[in-house]
Design a protein around this motif. Structure first.
Motif, PDB file in Angstrom:
ATOM      1  N   ILE A 258      -0.652  -6.370  -2.990  1.00  0.00           N
ATOM      2  CA  ILE A 258      -0.135  -6.858  -1.758  1.00  0.00           C
ATOM      3  C   ILE A 258       0.960  -7.608  -1.625  1.00  0.00           C
ATOM      4  O   ILE A 258       2.097  -7.487  -0.591  1.00  0.00           O
ATOM      5  CB  ILE A 258      -1.216  -7.826  -0.725  1.00  0.00           C
ATOM      6  CG1 ILE A 258      -2.421  -6.779  -0.423  1.00  0.00           C
ATOM      7  CG2 ILE A 258      -0.707  -8.818   0.302  1.00  0.00           C
ATOM      8  CD1 ILE A 258      -3.729  -7.463  -0.703  1.00  0.00           C
ATOM      9  N   GLU A 259       1.389  -8.600  -2.640  1.00  0.00           N
ATOM     10  CA  GLU A 259       2.763  -9.268  -2.640  1.00  0.00           C
ATOM     11  C   GLU A 259       3.870  -8.325  -3.251  1.00  0.00           C
ATOM     12  O   GLU A 259       4.833  -8.536  -2.323  1.00  0.00           O
ATOM     13  CB  GLU A 259       2.639 -10.286  -4.014  1.00  0.00           C
ATOM     14  CG  GLU A 259       1.590 -11.286  -3.659  1.00  0.00           C
ATOM     15  CD  GLU A 259       1.810 -12.136  -2.640  1.00  0.00           C
ATOM     16  OE1 GLU A 259       2.878 -12.600  -2.173  1.00  0.00           O
ATOM     17  OE2 GLU A 259       0.674 -12.332  -1.676  1.00  0.00           O
ATOM     18  N   TYR A 260       3.730  -7.400  -3.896  1.00  0.00           N
ATOM     19  CA  TYR A 260       4.738  -6.557  -4.151  1.00  0.00           C
ATOM     20  C   TYR A 260       4.884  -5.587  -2.882  1.00  0.00           C
ATOM     21  O   TYR A 260       6.079  -5.565  -2.492  1.00  0.00           O
ATOM     22  CB  TYR A 260       4.104  -5.480  -5.184  1.00  0.00           C
ATOM     23  CG  TYR A 260       5.078  -4.273  -5.340  1.00  0.00           C
ATOM     24  CD1 TYR A 260       6.065  -4.324  -6.228  1.00  0.00           C
ATOM     25  CD2 TYR A 260       4.726  -3.186  -4.955  1.00  0.00           C
ATOM     26  CE1 TYR A 260       6.914  -3.186  -6.411  1.00  0.00           C
ATOM     27  CE2 TYR A 260       5.712  -1.949  -4.965  1.00  0.00           C
ATOM     28  CZ  TYR A 260       6.759  -2.115  -5.927  1.00  0.00           C
ATOM     29  OH  TYR A 260       7.616  -1.009  -6.078  1.00  0.00           O
ATOM     30  N   THR A 261       3.780  -5.244  -2.135  1.00  0.00           N
ATOM     31  CA  THR A 261       4.084  -4.271  -0.886  1.00  0.00           C
ATOM     32  C   THR A 261       4.922  -5.304   0.262  1.00  0.00           C
ATOM     33  O   THR A 261       5.937  -4.673   0.636  1.00  0.00           O
ATOM     34  CB  THR A 261       2.633  -4.068  -0.476  1.00  0.00           C
ATOM     35  OG1 THR A 261       1.920  -3.139  -1.403  1.00  0.00           O
ATOM     36  CG2 THR A 261       2.980  -3.111   0.806  1.00  0.00           C
ATOM     37  N   ILE A 262       4.442  -6.509   0.421  1.00  0.00           N
ATOM     38  CA  ILE A 262       5.343  -7.117   1.451  1.00  0.00           C
ATOM     39  C   ILE A 262       6.492  -7.431   0.906  1.00  0.00           C
ATOM     40  O   ILE A 262       7.516  -7.157   1.787  1.00  0.00           O
ATOM     41  CB  ILE A 262       4.425  -8.633   1.657  1.00  0.00           C
ATOM     42  CG1 ILE A 262       3.179  -8.651   1.965  1.00  0.00           C
ATOM     43  CG2 ILE A 262       5.524  -9.723   2.259  1.00  0.00           C
ATOM     44  CD1 ILE A 262       2.369  -9.680   2.154  1.00  0.00           C
ATOM     45  N   ASP A 263       7.137  -7.355  -0.267  1.00  0.00           N
ATOM     46  CA  ASP A 263       8.316  -7.534  -0.738  1.00  0.00           C
ATOM     47  C   ASP A 263       9.189  -6.281  -0.751  1.00  0.00           C
ATOM     48  O   ASP A 263      10.237  -6.034   0.122  1.00  0.00           O
ATOM     49  CB  ASP A 263       8.234  -7.902  -2.480  1.00  0.00           C
ATOM     50  CG  ASP A 263       9.797  -8.233  -2.746  1.00  0.00           C
ATOM     51  OD1 ASP A 263      10.460  -8.989  -2.112  1.00  0.00           O
ATOM     52  OD2 ASP A 263      10.018  -7.757  -3.766  1.00  0.00           O
ATOM     53  N   VAL A 264       8.492  -5.309  -1.072  1.00  0.00           N
ATOM     54  CA  VAL A 264       9.149  -3.905  -0.665  1.00  0.00           C
ATOM     55  C   VAL A 264       9.377  -3.546   0.655  1.00  0.00           C
ATOM     56  O   VAL A 264      10.345  -3.134   1.115  1.00  0.00           O
ATOM     57  CB  VAL A 264       8.392  -3.066  -1.444  1.00  0.00           C
ATOM     58  CG1 VAL A 264       8.947  -1.333  -1.272  1.00  0.00           C
ATOM     59  CG2 VAL A 264       8.428  -3.195  -3.132  1.00  0.00           C
ATOM     60  N   LEU A 265       8.284  -3.815   1.627  1.00  0.00           N
ATOM     61  CA  LEU A 265       8.485  -3.704   3.044  1.00  0.00           C
ATOM     62  C   LEU A 265       9.838  -4.161   3.519  1.00  0.00           C
ATOM     63  O   LEU A 265      10.340  -3.927   4.311  1.00  0.00           O
ATOM     64  CB  LEU A 265       7.156  -3.867   3.605  1.00  0.00           C
ATOM     65  CG  LEU A 265       6.005  -2.499   3.238  1.00  0.00           C
ATOM     66  CD1 LEU A 265       4.776  -2.974   4.087  1.00  0.00           C
ATOM     67  CD2 LEU A 265       6.374  -1.443   3.110  1.00  0.00           C
TER      68      LEU A 265
END
Ligand code: C2E
Ligand code: MG
Ligand code: MG
Ligand code: MG
Length: 274
Positions: free
Chosen positions: A160-167
């Motif tokens: 989730i952390e990675y996804t939020i950052d990439v998005l």
């Protein structure tokens, strides 16, 4: 599998597994060659604005055109590509080809529309994914607003952390993000709120019997109402009939995609014409 019986080794060979593995290996070799020989083609399916009844974009869908196998659909080779990591070069080809084609259409004078590309988990999580996207945009000259990326809930929640950052970075780039097959994975409303998502696509599983299935109609309506609260646009996928379209219009769904309008096609220049 080897089995020790009195000092002798007997190989108990499960033929069905053997054949399956052999087929996968053969396909894997052919798939590797396909990347080098550029045997892939993109088909395009229009996305329709329900209210204005106009084409507002398209989704690029890969097919593998193999001299021996004929036209192979993604369900037959994408899982193998994902398991083996080949999805990274294949996915990069898809991104580049979709951007190149869309730029070409715009340069030819067709009305600019957003093209959306399906992104596998492994591709999304690959360390240089963001660089790949921005490099391809630069290389092809496509304006970022005319590119959308479709990811699934499963991809989004795996880190989730990675996804939020990439998005967030994709948003800064100006690229749209679409949550594909919505409702089939582990959808979390919390993440829907926290993640920069422009659009969700209600999975076909809720649409196909929406005329008769009250529960699926309720789910579709609830997803739509909720998405509106978050300023997220809603697309219904797999729309096949006028009745389904009418219900979706009533529900307040923004866009629709499906055989009712068009099957994916290798070219649809006439449809894109201003
Ligand atoms: P998806 O992204 O959910 O795409 C929608 C699928 O539903 C497409 O199948 C499309 O042809 C089909 N479809 C569209 N309208 C209708 C309809 O009215 N009725 C029915 N029954 N089907 C409809 P397709 O092209 O075989 O693709 C299947 C899946 O393969 C896609 O599902 C996507 O997850 C994956 N895929 C396709 N292209 C790519 C790609 O370039 N990269 C990756 N990673 N995955 C891809
Ligand atoms: Mg999709
Ligand atoms: Mg979908
Ligand atoms: Mg799907």
């Amino acid at each position: 599998r080897a089995k020790d019986v009195g000092g002798n080794s007997y190989f108990i060979y499960d033929e069905t597994i053997g054949i399956k593995e052999y087929e996968n290996l053969t396909m894997l070799n052919e798939l590797r060659q396909a990347v080098n020989n550029e045997e892939f083609v993109l088909y395009y399916q229009p996305k329709i604005d329900i209210k204005r009844e106009k084409i507002i974009g398209m989704e690029a869908l890969i097919r593998w055109n193999n001299p021996k196998r004929g036209l192979v659909f993604p369900d037959k080779f994408i899982p193998l590509a994902e398991d083996t990591g080949l999805i990274v070069p294949i996915g990069e080809w898809v991104l580049r080809e979709a951007c190149r084609q869309n730029k070409e259409w715009i340069q030819k004078g067709y009305k600019p529309r957003r093209i959306s590309v399906n992104i596998s988990a492994r591709q999304f999580q690959y360390y240089n994914f963001l660089d790949t996207v921005s490099n391809i945009l630069e290389e092809t000259g496509l304006e970022p607003e005319y590119l959308g990326l479709e990811i699934t809930e499963t991809t989004a929640i795996s880190d989730i952390e990675y996804t939020i950052d990439v998005l967030n970075r994709l948003k800064q780039l100006g690229v749209s993000v679409i949550m594909d097959d919505f409702g089939t994975g582990y959808s979390s409303l919390k993440y829907l709120r926290e993640m920069s998502i422009n659009e969700i696509k209600i999975d076909r599983a809720f649409i196909w019997d929406i005329e008769t299935n009250e529960k699926n109609r309720a789910i579709s309506r609830t997803i739509t109402v909720l998405a509106k609260q978050f300023d997220i646009l809603v697309t219904a996928e797999g729309v096949e009939t006028k009745e389904q379209l009418d219900i979706l219009k009533k529900i307040g769904c923004d866009k629709a995609q499906g055989y009712y309008f068009s099957k994916p096609k290798a070219t649809w220049c006439r449809l894109v014409r201003k």
